[in-house]
Structure formats: structure tokens, C-alpha cells
Design an enzyme around this catalytic site. Structure first.
Site, mmCIF file in Angstrom:
data_model
loop_
_atom_site.group_PDB
_atom_site.id
_atom_site.type_symbol
_atom_site.label_atom_id
_atom_site.label_comp_id
_atom_site.label_asym_id
_atom_site.label_seq_id
_atom_site.Cartn_x
_atom_site.Cartn_y
_atom_site.Cartn_z
ATOM 1 N N ARG A 1 36.913 20.230 3.661
ATOM 2 C CA ARG A 1 37.532 19.549 2.518
ATOM 3 C C ARG A 1 36.551 19.334 1.363
ATOM 4 O O ARG A 1 36.938 18.847 0.310
ATOM 5 C CB ARG A 1 38.118 18.210 2.970
ATOM 6 C CG ARG A 1 39.310 18.387 3.907
ATOM 7 C CD ARG A 1 39.960 17.068 4.281
ATOM 8 N NE ARG A 1 39.050 16.141 4.917
ATOM 9 C CZ ARG A 1 38.823 16.082 6.229
ATOM 10 N NH1 ARG A 1 39.435 16.898 7.047
ATOM 11 N NH2 ARG A 1 37.982 15.192 6.721
ATOM 12 N N CYS A 2 35.292 19.685 1.562
ATOM 13 C CA CYS A 2 34.241 19.468 0.556
ATOM 14 C C CYS A 2 33.955 20.760 -0.196
ATOM 15 O O CYS A 2 33.592 21.776 0.401
ATOM 16 C CB CYS A 2 32.981 18.969 1.255
ATOM 17 S SG CYS A 2 31.530 18.893 0.188
#
Length: 140
Positions: free
Chosen positions: A10-11
């Protein structure tokens, strides 16, 4: 070359770092550290190998940081490590290990320090272009 990335999909920085490793021709072992966190010992080893202090490897903007009172400068490295292992969201990412070293790849281009020289430009998710590295001067 072998490589391991402690990755959070998700980064954006973590995704760019993973893509940059692959751009260098390496298929790394990808460890989703939120699902499979490193042991306390492994985390301490990664942090030391990256040349960081434990406090430099903790994400201070995450909710558990404030909730656990981790801003207290009197807290020991051991207490910080315990908090990171219990709450892996606190681990700064992405940590990358190769045969050339260990780095916290923030920004993602830092990973180039421990990868073979890339020959072609790489474009990050936001459109920023990472240019090929200069070949090392063999006379040095």
C-alpha cells in the site's frame, strides 16, 4: 544477486523500490512485513546493518506511535523494538537487503546504492524519472 525487500504494497515508496529492484534485473524475495513481521532479532539486525538508530526506523506518523507514548525520548531501543514487533505498521519501509548491503529505501532511489548499475532510466509511479547511474571509475 539475491535481494530481500520488507514491503508494504500500500506504500508508494515501497512499490517504487520493488519496481526499481526488478528494473535492475533482480527478482527479490518479497516479505509483506505487516503479515509476516521480522523477529525482534532480525529487525534489530536490519536496522544496524542499514546504519540506522532504532528511532530512525520507526514510523512516527502511525497511530500506535502516539497511543503507545513512543515519542518519549527516554524510551530504550529495546522498548522501541518491542513496540515495532508488536505493531509492525510502526516499521519504517521499505528495508532492502542485498549482497551489497542493507538500506532503508526512502526515497526509493537509495536502493541503487546496493544494486548493480542500472543501464536504462526508470520511471516512478508519479512520473519522476530515475536516470541510469554512472559507471564506477575503475581507476579509483
Amino acid at each position: 544477486m539475491n535481494a530481500v525487500i520488507y514491503h508494504n504494497p500500500r506504500c508508494g515508496t515501497s512499490r517504487n523500490t520493488l519496481a526499481l529492484i526488478r528494473h535492475a534485473g533482480i527478482e527479490p524475495q518479497v516479505v509483506d512485513y505487516l503479515r509476516t513481521p521480522p523477529t525482534r532479532q532480525k529487525l534489530a539486525e536490519l536496522i544496524a546493518a542499514a546504519g540506522l538508530q532504532v528511532r530512525d526506523a520507526i514510523r512516527s506518523k502511525e497511530a500506535p506511535y502516539a497511543a503507545l507514548g513512543l515519542a518519549d525520548a527516554a524510551l530504550s531501543d529495546e522498548a522501541l523494538l518491542d513496540a515495532m514487533v508488536a505493531n509492525p505498521i510502526l516499521i519504517q519501509r521499505p528495508l532492502v537487503q542485498t549482497g551489497l548491503g542493507t538500506r532503508l529505501a526512502r526515497p526509493s532511489e537509495v536502493v541503487l546504492e546496493i544494486l548493480p548499475v542500472i543501464a536504462t532510466p526508470f520511471t516512478k509511479e508519479d512520473g519522476e524519472v530515475v536516470k541510469p547511474q554512472a559507471k564506477p571509475d575503475p581507476r579509483r
